[in-house]
Design a protein around this motif. Structure first.
Motif, PDB file in Angstrom:
ATOM      1  N   ASP A   1      -0.396  -7.909  -1.173  1.00  0.00           N
ATOM      2  CA  ASP A   1       0.659  -7.216  -0.443  1.00  0.00           C
ATOM      3  C   ASP A   1       0.151  -5.931   0.197  1.00  0.00           C
ATOM      4  OD1 ASP A   1       2.423  -9.197  -1.154  1.00  0.00           O
ATOM      5  OD2 ASP A   1       3.316  -8.057  -2.820  1.00  0.00           O
ATOM      6  N   LEU A   2      -0.659  -5.210  -0.539  1.00  0.00           N
ATOM      7  CA  LEU A   2      -1.225  -3.972  -0.010  1.00  0.00           C
ATOM      8  C   LEU A   2      -2.150  -4.258   1.172  1.00  0.00           C
ATOM      9  CD1 LEU A   2      -1.442  -0.913  -0.323  1.00  0.00           C
ATOM     10  CD2 LEU A   2      -3.348  -1.282  -1.870  1.00  0.00           C
ATOM     11  N   GLY A   3      -2.979  -5.279   1.052  1.00  0.00           N
ATOM     12  CA  GLY A   3      -3.868  -5.661   2.152  1.00  0.00           C
ATOM     13  C   GLY A   3      -3.090  -6.105   3.379  1.00  0.00           C
TER      14      GLY A   3
ATOM     15  N   VAL B   1      -1.625  -3.006   5.117  1.00  0.00           N
ATOM     16  CA  VAL B   1      -2.641  -2.261   5.873  1.00  0.00           C
ATOM     17  C   VAL B   1      -2.972  -2.999   7.168  1.00  0.00           C
ATOM     18  CG1 VAL B   1      -5.053  -1.512   5.852  1.00  0.00           C
ATOM     19  CG2 VAL B   1      -3.607  -1.095   3.870  1.00  0.00           C
ATOM     20  N   LYS B   2      -3.110  -4.323   7.085  1.00  0.00           N
ATOM     21  CA  LYS B   2      -3.410  -5.122   8.271  1.00  0.00           C
ATOM     22  C   LYS B   2      -2.263  -5.028   9.285  1.00  0.00           C
ATOM     23  CE  LYS B   2      -4.622  -9.781   9.719  1.00  0.00           C
ATOM     24  NZ  LYS B   2      -4.849 -11.159   9.278  1.00  0.00           N
TER      25      LYS B   2
ATOM     26  N   GLY C   1      -0.015  -2.966  14.256  1.00  0.00           N
ATOM     27  CA  GLY C   1       1.081  -2.229  14.878  1.00  0.00           C
ATOM     28  C   GLY C   1       0.594  -1.038  15.682  1.00  0.00           C
ATOM     29  N   MET C   2      -0.406  -0.354  15.155  1.00  0.00           N
ATOM     30  CA  MET C   2      -0.944   0.795  15.883  1.00  0.00           C
ATOM     31  C   MET C   2      -1.673   0.353  17.150  1.00  0.00           C
ATOM     32  SD  MET C   2       0.143   3.390  14.386  1.00  0.00           S
ATOM     33  CE  MET C   2      -0.806   4.682  15.139  1.00  0.00           C
ATOM     34  N   SER C   3      -2.440  -0.734  17.073  1.00  0.00           N
ATOM     35  CA  SER C   3      -3.132  -1.217  18.267  1.00  0.00           C
ATOM     36  C   SER C   3      -2.153  -1.907  19.204  1.00  0.00           C
ATOM     37  CB  SER C   3      -4.267  -2.163  17.892  1.00  0.00           C
ATOM     38  OG  SER C   3      -3.745  -3.334  17.303  1.00  0.00           O
TER      39      SER C   3
END
Length: 80
Positions: free
Chosen positions: A32-34, A37-38, A43-45
């Motif tokens: 879930d953490l991975g 982060v992905k 989302g940022m890109s």
């Protein structure tokens, strides 16, 4: 008193965490953490790409609305 972060202390802490949560739950938490982060990176890109795409769509919409388009209705298409 020895070093606070010695290898023995860290192994004991890891053992306690595994006993409390279990390996399956820890694996799920890691996945879930991975995934989070992905998703954040995408989302940022994707935010920069989204603004570029929205500007392109806006310019295409302006071009489409500025050119006159004759709309035909179903009555206009009836055979004579």
């Amino acid at each position: 008193m020895g070093d606070l972060f010695s290898i023995q202390h860290l192994l004991l802490l890891l053992l306690i965490v595994v006993l409390i949560f279990g390996t399956k739950k820890l694996r799920n938490i890691g996945a879930d953490l991975g995934g989070a982060v992905k998703g954040f990176k995408e989302g940022m890109s994707g935010a920069a790409a989204t603004t570029e795409n929205s500007e392109e769509k806006r310019s295409l919409d302006e071009k489409a609305t500025s050119s006159p388009v004759k709309e035909t209705s179903a009555q206009d298409k009836t055979p004579s």
